[in-house]
Design an enzyme around this catalytic site. Structure first.
Site, PDB file in Angstrom:
ATOM      1  N   ASP B  66     -39.967  56.311 -89.147  1.00 25.35           N
ATOM      2  CA  ASP B  66     -38.952  55.267 -89.616  1.00 25.35           C
ATOM      3  C   ASP B  66     -37.548  55.520 -89.097  1.00 25.35           C
ATOM      4  O   ASP B  66     -37.006  56.664 -89.768  1.00 25.35           O
ATOM      5  CB  ASP B  66     -39.253  55.204 -91.283  1.00 25.35           C
ATOM      6  CG  ASP B  66     -38.336  54.206 -92.082  1.00 25.35           C
ATOM      7  OD1 ASP B  66     -38.809  53.191 -92.438  1.00 25.35           O
ATOM      8  OD2 ASP B  66     -37.056  54.270 -91.978  1.00 25.35           O
ATOM      9  N   GLU B 140     -39.709  55.616 -76.819  1.00 25.33           N
ATOM     10  CA  GLU B 140     -38.893  56.577 -77.369  1.00 25.33           C
ATOM     11  C   GLU B 140     -37.356  56.851 -76.182  1.00 25.33           C
ATOM     12  O   GLU B 140     -36.424  57.169 -76.434  1.00 25.33           O
ATOM     13  CB  GLU B 140     -39.642  58.054 -77.533  1.00 25.33           C
ATOM     14  CG  GLU B 140     -40.099  58.106 -78.711  1.00 25.33           C
ATOM     15  CD  GLU B 140     -41.515  57.776 -78.634  1.00 25.33           C
ATOM     16  OE1 GLU B 140     -41.955  56.888 -77.859  1.00 25.33           O
ATOM     17  OE2 GLU B 140     -42.325  58.221 -79.549  1.00 25.33           O
TER      18      GLU B 140
END
Lengths: 263, 263, 263
Positions: B66, B140
């Site tokens: 998150d 990422e």
């Protein structure tokens, strides 16, 4: 910066390096390795260059070490003029490591034949694209040699057994076989189109991220600096073996393969 | 034991754990990681539970950490309230190792999107089943980050190069691509049916055998405890990088990606 | 040199070794392992022998250790007559390492069933050819055992996850599945023809080159001598476990599987 043996071409964020010794199968000489090293320096200093593309001319990508130059080196070793430790193999191994650690996305764009040391550039690249007509082989064992410096990176890219089988059988892989094994990431008749399609996404990665990513993946694999030294030592040992030297000389001077009669 | 964020459902010898934060893409919070850890304790104490199934709600399996909670953590680090060493990453890495060592067969049943840290659960699972509509990605690097804790297990499962390419290209894999790479073991529209078909055979394995088997395979791979510490240290280092912090904050606060203009 | 249990047949540069205990599924006894070790000595001393072919009779390649002989060994351990350290497992592990290091190309020609320890010979071979009807499995976990000595070489050949899944699920692979995983290099109805086609190229490699090549690839992988000791120790530990001993005895004496009721 372009030399006759290595052509440099900058287009936007892409720097293309083209092996250009078509009359010698784009084999690797000390001069070509030096030119490639210089080109990596150029790219390294240029933050706007995001992608390096390796290519070959005239239906050949790169077919490995220049055996003629190797024979001359062997002769210098024989006469005590050289200790052999100024070998090009450490230089070649260094180049593969630099390709695998530089903060640029390195793409090998293969159209044609790749042999021996040429396969090492693919193994070290981030992405390998190839036309359907491309061919791939590691024929070193036919002379009693091994693709010693290629293997640490090749095993990492395609796994142990495929690297082993390609080395042992000295067979030639088609583009499809190379794709199945993971040596090639994408087979496409239009290499430039395939690169363009990937550029948007690849250009989003900052050079520092690419460098971090490569350094981190190196830590996530078991092959360390020690393995690279083992590789260079193994080649150094093999080229001093009189039996192998004879195999190479017979091939360079008489185009005779070892199994075609041994003196 | 069920929490709103993680649903537990026991049917016969199977305990299902369902990520249930559909409004937040089933992202991982410290609360969800704690609930998952507790659920593994429950399973561990129950010899009749032989199989754990991980699932997600609402067309998403799990889409990673998150970012909102991460930003709050970064702020606490900035203000010196936290040293950062209470990071959730060590907790996440521990959970992956527990899944990969518990004496239960762990099945990830994927129907929908899996991103970033969500991919780690698949990498740590014994078996991964997925519906044809499922999608897999490691985005990422777009923020300058790396899937550092995912990679030790992902490389083990799908090999170096596929893990590398998925990370570098930030591309999205279809279920078929994930199956070809070995990230998914079986593609099936009926996940429950696929699990049922495997239950007879899997139920024959005693929990101690499964535990032995996992421990032994861990010894047969090169990634040790040290590599897991390297992974946690790398994430810790990256989230302290001001450039990456800015990338994340811009995304959380303005939905602006790093390449859409840097201040 | 031929024994009833292992047939030797020399044709030109090829020495065939055929497992020949068809009434016992070509299972491995100490006698058969000794005969195989002797046959490798014979091949080693013969520079004209370039290729070794492993085969089985009667629709079975090899189905692993002889459980009857194992039970007798367990009884000797129980009564203190044997320390267990004269175990056949160290011998088996040695044989796999010899196959993987001998200066001959070793081809497994599989026509039929391969189970448990039989899979180890494939993993150690340079090339594995199989007929479409062949079947492959590692059922050890059903008795609480592990294919401990097989795994170091199997993981090297087919990767971690495929070796893991085959062990955990105890499922049976078809020839096509084995080919996809890399356990089999080529599926062909005519194994002799497939070997003949490869002989020209394989015969060009000198024995010393094959020995060098195998030794070098061993250095290029992470599994060292220590891992082989770990494997032998693990099997030694497992066969001393009373629960597993009972599982094996029940199977040998009553053909009862562990899940069919435990006393």
């Amino acid at each position: 910066m372009a030399t006759p043996d290595l052509l440099l071409d900058r287009q936007g964020r892409v720097l293309s390096l083209t092996f250009n010794r078509p009359e010698h199968g784009n084999t690797l000489t000390q001069g070509l390795l030096n030119a490639l090293s210089d080109a990596l320096d150029v790219a390294d200093r240029d933050p706007d260059c995001r992608v390096l593309v390796l290519r070959g001319t005239n239906g050949q990508f790169c077919t490995g070490m220049d055996f003629g130059e190797l024979t001359e080196r062997l002769t210098r070793i024989d006469f005590g003029v050289s200790s052999g430790s100024d070998s090009g193999d450490a230089h070649y191994m260094d180049l593969l490591r630099r390709i695998a650690s530089i903060g640029k996305v390195v793409v090998s764009a293969v159209d044609g034949q790749v042999m021996a040391g040429g396969v090492g550039f693919l193994a070290a690249s981030d992405l390998v694209l190839a036309t359907p007509a491309s061919r791939f082989s590691l024929p070193e064992a036919l002379w009693g040699l091994l693709p010693a410096c290629v293997l640490p990176l090749l095993i990492r890219r395609i796994g142990f057994q495929d690297a082993y089988r390609l080395t042992l059988t000295t067979e030639t892989w088609s583009a499809d076989q190379a794709h199945t094994s993971g040596l090639v990431d994408e087979v496409d008749t239009d290499l430039d189109g395939a690169i363009r399609k990937r550029m948007v996404r690849l250009s989003r990665l900052e050079p520092e991220t690419v460098r971090n990513l490569k350094a981190y993946f190196r830590k996530m694999w078991y092959l360390s600096d020690a393995v690279e030294r083992t590789a260079v030592d193994e080649i150094d040992r093999l080229v001093r073996d009189p039996r192998i030297q004879e195999n190479i000389r017979n091939f360079v001077e008489h185009k005779r393969f070892p199994w075609e009669g041994r003196s």
